[in-house]
Design an enzyme around this catalytic site. Structure first.
Site, PDB file in Angstrom:
ATOM      1  N   GLY A 214     -27.987 114.517  49.313  1.00 31.99           N
ATOM      2  CA  GLY A 214     -29.127 113.640  49.515  1.00 31.99           C
ATOM      3  C   GLY A 214     -29.831 113.880  50.840  1.00 31.99           C
ATOM      4  O   GLY A 214     -31.031 113.670  50.959  1.00 31.99           O
TER       5      GLY A 214
ATOM      6  N   GLY B   8     -19.567 111.995  53.501  1.00 29.93           N
ATOM      7  CA  GLY B   8     -19.897 110.991  52.508  1.00 29.93           C
ATOM      8  C   GLY B   8     -20.267 111.657  51.197  1.00 29.93           C
ATOM      9  O   GLY B   8     -20.136 112.874  51.038  1.00 29.93           O
ATOM     10  N   ALA B   9     -20.741 110.868  50.241  1.00 30.07           N
ATOM     11  CA  ALA B   9     -21.187 111.400  48.950  1.00 30.07           C
ATOM     12  C   ALA B   9     -22.242 110.465  48.383  1.00 30.07           C
ATOM     13  O   ALA B   9     -22.313 109.289  48.745  1.00 30.07           O
ATOM     14  CB  ALA B   9     -20.014 111.541  47.982  1.00 30.07           C
TER      15      ALA B   9
ATOM     16  N   GLU C  32     -22.169 121.546  53.897  1.00 28.91           N
ATOM     17  CA  GLU C  32     -21.133 120.552  53.625  1.00 28.91           C
ATOM     18  C   GLU C  32     -20.053 121.130  52.721  1.00 28.91           C
ATOM     19  O   GLU C  32     -18.852 120.908  52.940  1.00 28.91           O
ATOM     20  CB  GLU C  32     -21.754 119.317  52.972  1.00 28.91           C
ATOM     21  CG  GLU C  32     -22.589 118.473  53.924  1.00 28.91           C
ATOM     22  CD  GLU C  32     -23.345 117.371  53.215  1.00 28.91           C
ATOM     23  OE1 GLU C  32     -23.751 116.424  53.894  1.00 28.91           O
ATOM     24  OE2 GLU C  32     -23.545 117.463  51.981  1.00 28.91           O
TER      25      GLU C  32
END
Length: 242
Positions: free
Chosen positions: A110, A96-97, A117
């Site tokens: 986050g 995800g981002a 990652e």
């Protein structure tokens, strides 16, 4: 001090969208693949969906997790994991981002796993980033910029960052203790500046500071799949990729 973002999972009204994105992405996995497992709430749904396929289809794969949390979840759902030290090419990375701009540049970290990652994304033959529409921004910076910093001399690194105009706070756990990454480092969440028109330049400048392990900017070859509240999914990628 900034607090580590909390996981809301099913309480998130965008949870069904994350599940749909995960199910679409897990269909890409083929027998014999090495799969990179990202971190965060959407990556969590992908890991669960992949575990279902491994169990119900007897799908033979290996995987590499980008964080201890993802590793434990993968183990719990029966996904066979590769030793991190043996990591080479990864057939598919799904993650995800926190933010994505119109050029598909991103902010990640986050959850505090940005260094691992980014190693997975660097190793990925195909990288798929899953986000809901809230993560799309005109310019990066609405979300704080995580910087992973070695403990040794961290106050000196903070002083240099502040001198160069990067102001923020050290991330803490919910218990009020200094957050420590899986690599044994700290996270400094930069709040100011709050807009990055040229993140490539900022990343180069920041990585020149000794003590900084990595920065949350991601300028990588990746597809971005965006889930919208109406149930639609739009797949974006840069020209001439893949």
């Amino acid at each position: 001090m900034s607090k580590q973002p909390e996981n809301s999972f099913s309480s998130d009204k965008f949870f069904p969208i994350k599940q749909k994105l995960a199910l679409e992405a897990v269909a890409l996995v083929e027998p014999g693949m090495c799969v990179g497992l990202g971190s965060g709430s959407t990556a969590r749904e992908f890991i669960l969906a992949l575990g279902d396929r491994v169990r119900t289809e007897r799908l033979v794969i290996t995987a590499v997790a980008s964080s201890r949390i993802s590793q434990l979840l993968a183990e719990a759902v029966g996904i066979p994991l590769l030793d991190h030290s043996l990591l080479q090419d990864v057939d598919l990375v799904v993650d995800g981002a926190d933010e994505v701009d119109p050029c598909l540049r991103m902010i990640k970290g986050g959850g505090g796993a940005l260094f691992r990652e980014k190693i997975l994304l660097q190793s990925g033959k195909r990288n798929v980033i899953l986000v809901d529409e809230r993560k799309l921004v005109p310019t990066l910076g609405k979300f704080s910029l995580p910087i992973e910093i070695a403990p040794f001399g961290c106050s000196s690194v903070q002083r240099i960052l502040n001198k160069q105009g990067y102001f923020g706070e050290w991330r803490e756990t919910s218990a009020g203790e200094r957050f420590i990454t899986d690599n044994g480092n700290y996270i400094y969440d930069v709040r100011t500046p709050d807009s990055y028109a040229n993140p490539e330049e900022d990343m180069i400048r920041l990585l020149q500071i000794r003590g900084i392990i990595d920065v949350g900017f991601v300028i990588a070859k990746a597809e971005v799949w965006v889930g919208y509240a109406d149930g639609s999914i739009v797949r974006k990628k840069k020209h001439n990729e893949y």
